[in-house]
Scaffold this active site. Structure first.
Site, mmCIF file in Angstrom:
data_model
loop_
_atom_site.group_PDB
_atom_site.id
_atom_site.type_symbol
_atom_site.label_atom_id
_atom_site.label_comp_id
_atom_site.label_asym_id
_atom_site.label_seq_id
_atom_site.Cartn_x
_atom_site.Cartn_y
_atom_site.Cartn_z
ATOM 1 C CE LYS A 149 38.490 13.345 68.899
ATOM 2 N NZ LYS A 149 37.468 13.504 67.701
ATOM 3 N NE ARG B 156 58.674 -0.237 56.652
ATOM 4 C CZ ARG B 156 58.775 -1.585 55.217
ATOM 5 N NH1 ARG B 156 58.110 -2.826 55.193
ATOM 6 N NH2 ARG B 156 60.143 -1.637 54.659
ATOM 7 C CB CYS C 172 39.008 18.482 65.861
ATOM 8 S SG CYS C 172 37.550 18.610 65.165
ATOM 9 C CE1 TYR D 274 36.891 22.495 59.160
ATOM 10 C CE2 TYR D 274 38.755 21.501 59.804
ATOM 11 C CZ TYR D 274 37.151 21.625 59.610
ATOM 12 O OH TYR D 274 37.064 20.079 59.713
HETATM 13 N N1 SAJ Z 1 45.233 19.998 56.755
HETATM 14 C C1 SAJ Z 1 46.372 20.194 56.122
HETATM 15 N N2 SAJ Z 1 46.986 18.807 55.717
HETATM 16 C C2 SAJ Z 1 46.582 18.006 55.130
HETATM 17 C C3 SAJ Z 1 45.294 17.713 55.620
HETATM 18 C C4 SAJ Z 1 45.052 19.244 56.643
HETATM 19 O O1 SAJ Z 1 47.077 21.094 56.248
HETATM 20 O O2 SAJ Z 1 47.647 17.033 55.106
HETATM 21 C C5 SAJ Z 1 44.400 20.753 57.548
HETATM 22 C C6 SAJ Z 1 43.238 21.005 56.981
HETATM 23 O O3 SAJ Z 1 43.166 21.924 55.656
HETATM 24 C C7 SAJ Z 1 42.205 21.650 58.150
HETATM 25 C C8 SAJ Z 1 43.655 20.854 59.278
HETATM 26 O O4 SAJ Z 1 44.306 20.661 58.304
HETATM 27 O O5 SAJ Z 1 42.917 22.850 58.304
HETATM 28 C C9 SAJ Z 1 42.196 20.252 60.165
HETATM 29 O O6 SAJ Z 1 41.488 19.556 58.318
HETATM 30 P P1 SAJ Z 1 41.097 17.572 58.408
HETATM 31 O O7 SAJ Z 1 40.605 17.254 57.319
HETATM 32 O O8 SAJ Z 1 42.232 17.416 58.438
HETATM 33 O O9 SAJ Z 1 40.561 17.291 59.731
HETATM 34 P P2 SAJ Z 1 39.259 17.780 60.707
HETATM 35 O O10 SAJ Z 1 39.732 19.056 61.656
HETATM 36 O O11 SAJ Z 1 38.790 17.701 59.317
HETATM 37 O O12 SAJ Z 1 38.736 16.471 61.337
HETATM 38 C C10 SAJ Z 1 39.707 15.727 62.180
HETATM 39 C C11 SAJ Z 1 39.471 14.168 61.556
HETATM 40 N N3 SAJ Z 1 40.592 13.228 62.758
HETATM 41 C C12 SAJ Z 1 41.493 12.320 62.027
HETATM 42 O O13 SAJ Z 1 42.073 12.463 60.598
HETATM 43 C C13 SAJ Z 1 42.375 12.192 63.284
HETATM 44 C C14 SAJ Z 1 38.424 13.410 62.200
HETATM 45 O O14 SAJ Z 1 38.859 12.287 61.988
HETATM 46 C C15 SAJ Z 1 37.802 14.124 63.211
HETATM 47 O O15 SAJ Z 1 36.652 12.944 63.801
HETATM 48 C C16 SAJ Z 1 37.609 15.409 63.653
HETATM 49 O O16 SAJ Z 1 39.307 15.970 63.566
HETATM 50 C C17 SAJ Z 1 37.008 15.610 64.921
HETATM 51 O O17 SAJ Z 1 36.195 15.696 65.641
HETATM 52 O O18 SAJ Z 1 37.862 15.504 66.034
#
Ligand code: SAJ
Length: 407
Positions: free
Chosen positions: A201, A241, A255, A314
C-alpha cells in the site's frame, strides 16, 4: 454483522458499500456530532455518488453509533497521521481502536485494519494491543490488513471495481475476509501476508509521489531554460513505456503526501529517491510563489491585494483541504510577512478558513488583476471566458487563453 470503526473519508463509503450489498453493518465513530449528522440522514463530505449510496445503505438498515459493538468482524478505518518530528506513522488511533474492540469483542473475532500503516505497524502496535487483553492471536482473535485503494473524486466507482490486497496470518482468515469484501468488490482480491500488504500500500502511493516529483522537477528545468514542459511530457508519453504524470503546485491530500514519509522515517539512509521526491513536491508551493512575484513584476502589479488564488482544496472537484498546496503557499506568505492580503476563492470551501476568502466567483474575479489557478475544478473550466482580460498563472494546464503563464 460487521462493525466499521471510523467513519471518515474511507470508513464511511466502505461501510455504506457493505450495507448496500446486504451486509448487516453498524458504523462507529467517537465523534458524536458526526454520528448525529449521519443518523439525521446527511452525509459528512462531498463525493460523487455518495448520497445515493448512503440512501441505499439506509434502506438496507445500516446503523450508526458512537459505541463499539460486540460482533465477530471489525473493520478499522481510523486516521494514521505521521508524526512530523520522527516522520514515522502515528499508530495511536489504530492501537486505541483495537484496544476498545478487545473490550467488547467475543473470542474468535476478526479485526481487519483498513487504515494505511507502514510495514511492521501491525506487529508493533496492533498485536500487543490484542495480547495485552489476554487474547492469543490466531486462536482467540484473528488479524488482517485490507488497505484501501480508492481515489477521492471517484471513490464509489473504485470501491466496486478496483482490485484489492488482503494480508492475513492464515489462508483461512484471508479467504474469510476476501469473501466479505467480495460482497461488493468486483475487482481481483489478492491474498498475501500482513507485512506485504502493509508495504504494498505504501509503495503504491510512493510510486505516484515519485512520478509527480519527476514531472515537477522537469517543470523547473524547463522553466529555467524556456522549454514547454507540457509539450515535452505529452510527446514523451507517446512512447509505449513512458507515463509521466503532470506537474502542479504541489502534492496534497492525506495519502500521497504522507505515506512516503513512513518509508523515510523507518528506513533513513535507504529511502533516498523517496526523500528527494518528497522534498521536490514540498518545494512546489514556494516555486509558485516565485512565479507570482516574477509575473507581478512583468505586469507591473504592485499590490498583492490584486492577486487572487483560485482553489483551496488539495485537488479538483473534492472538498478536502488537508495538506493542500494552496494552504502551504498561504503559510509561506505569512512567514514572509506578505500574507493576509492575497484574495482566495474555492467553490468547494463554504466556511471561512483564511483571510480575504470569497464565496462567489464573480465577486472574486472583480477584485483581482492576477488570477493564480491552483486547482482545476470543473467550475473554472466551465467559466474560462470570465478570465478574459486578466493576467493568469495556470499551475494545472487547464487554461488556454492567449498570454496565460504556466509553472
Ligand atoms: N497530482 C499532481 N499531478 C498529477 C496527479 C496528482 O500534482 O499528475 C497531485 C494532486 O493535485 C494532489 C496530489 O497529487 O494534490 C494527490 O492526488 P491524487 O489524485 O494523485 O491522489 P489521492 O491522494 O487523491 O489518492 C491516492 C491514490 N493513490 C494512487 O493513485 C497510487 C488512491 O488510489 C489511494 O487510495 C489514496 O491515495 C489513498 O487513500 O491512499
Amino acid at each position: 454483522m460487521i462493525n466499521v470503526v471510523g467513519l471518515g473519508y474511507i470508513g464511511l463509503p466502505t461501510a455504506l458499500m457493505f450495507a448496500s450489498h446486504g451486509v448487516e453493518v453498524i458504523g462507529t465513530d467517537y465523534n458524536k456530532s458526526l454520528v448525529d449528522t449521519l443518523k439525521a440522514g446527511k452525509t459528512t463530505f462531498e463525493e460523487d455518488g455518495l448520497d445515493e449510496l448512503f440512501r441505499a445503505a439506509v434502506e438496507k438498515g445500516i446503523r450508526f453509533s458512537d459505541e463499539y459493538v460486540s460482533t465477530d468482524m471489525y473493520i478499522v478505518a481510523v486516521p494514521t497521521p505521521y508524526d512530523k518530528a520522527s516522520k514515522k506513522v502515528d499508530a495511536g488511533f489504530v492501537a486505541k481502536a483495537v484496544e476498545r474492540i478487545m473490550e467488547v469483542c467475543p473470542r474468535g473475532a476478526t479485526v481487519v485494519v483498513e487504515s494505511t500503516v507502514s510495514p511492521g505497524t501491525i506487529d508493533k502496535y496492533v498485536r500487543p494491543a490484542v495480547e495485552a487483553k489476554g487474547f492469543a492471536i490466531g486462536e482467540d482473535i484473528h488479524l488482517a490488513h485490507a488497505p484501501e485503494r480508492i481515489i477521492p473524486g471517484n471513490m464509489v466507482y473504485e470501491l466496486k471495481h478496483n482490485s484489492r490486497t488482503i494480508g492475513a496470518d492464515s489462508r483461512e482468515i484471508g479467504e474469510k475476509v476476501k469473501a466479505l469484501y467480495s460482497s461488493f468488490c468486483d475487482g481481483e482480491i489478492v491474498l498475501t501476508d500482513i507485512r506485504t500488504a502493509e508495504m504494498t500500500k505504501v509503495v503504491e502511493n510512493t510510486y505516484r509521489d515519485i512520478n509527480i516529483a519527476f514531472a515537477n522537477e522537469l517543470a523547473k528545468i524547463c522553466r529555467s531554460d524556456n522549454m514547454d514542459v507540457y509539450e515535452i511530457i505529452r510527446i514523451a508519453n507517446k512512447h509505449p513505456r513512458v507515463n509521466i504524470l503532470s506537474p502542479g503546485p504541489g502534492v496534497g491530500g492525506h495519502c500521497i503526501s504522507v505515506d512516503p514519509w513512513f518509508l523515510v522515517g523507518d528506513y533513513p539512509g535507504l529511502a533516498n529517491i523517496i526523500l528527494s521526491a518528497r522534498k521536490i513536491n514540498d518545494s512546489m508551493p514556494d516555486f509558485v510563489l516565485e512565479r507570482i512575484h516574477t509575473i507581478m513584476k512583468e505586469n507591473k502589479i504592485t499590490d498583492v491585494g490584486r492577486v487572487g488564488l483560485y482553489g483551496l482544496t488539495y485537488k479538483e472537484n473534492v472538498d478536502d483541504i488537508r495538506e493542500s498546496p494552496a494552504l502551504q503557499m498561504l503559510e509561506s506568505m505569512d512567514r514572509h510577512l506578505c500574507g493576509g492580503q492575497i484574495k482566495v476563492y474555492d467553490p468547494y470551501v463554504a466556511r471561512d478558513i483564511v483571510l480575504n476568502q470569497y464565496h462567489n466567483l464573480d465577486a472574486f474575479l472583480q477584485d483581482v488583476d492576477l488570477v493564480v489557478l491552483l486547482v482545476g475544478h470543473d467550475e473554472i473550466k466551465e467559466n474560462m471566458d470570465k478570465l478574459q482580460g486578466k493576467v493568469i498563472l495556470d499551475t494545472r494546464h487547464i487554461c488556454f487563453l492567449d498570454g496565460t503563464y504556466r509553472l
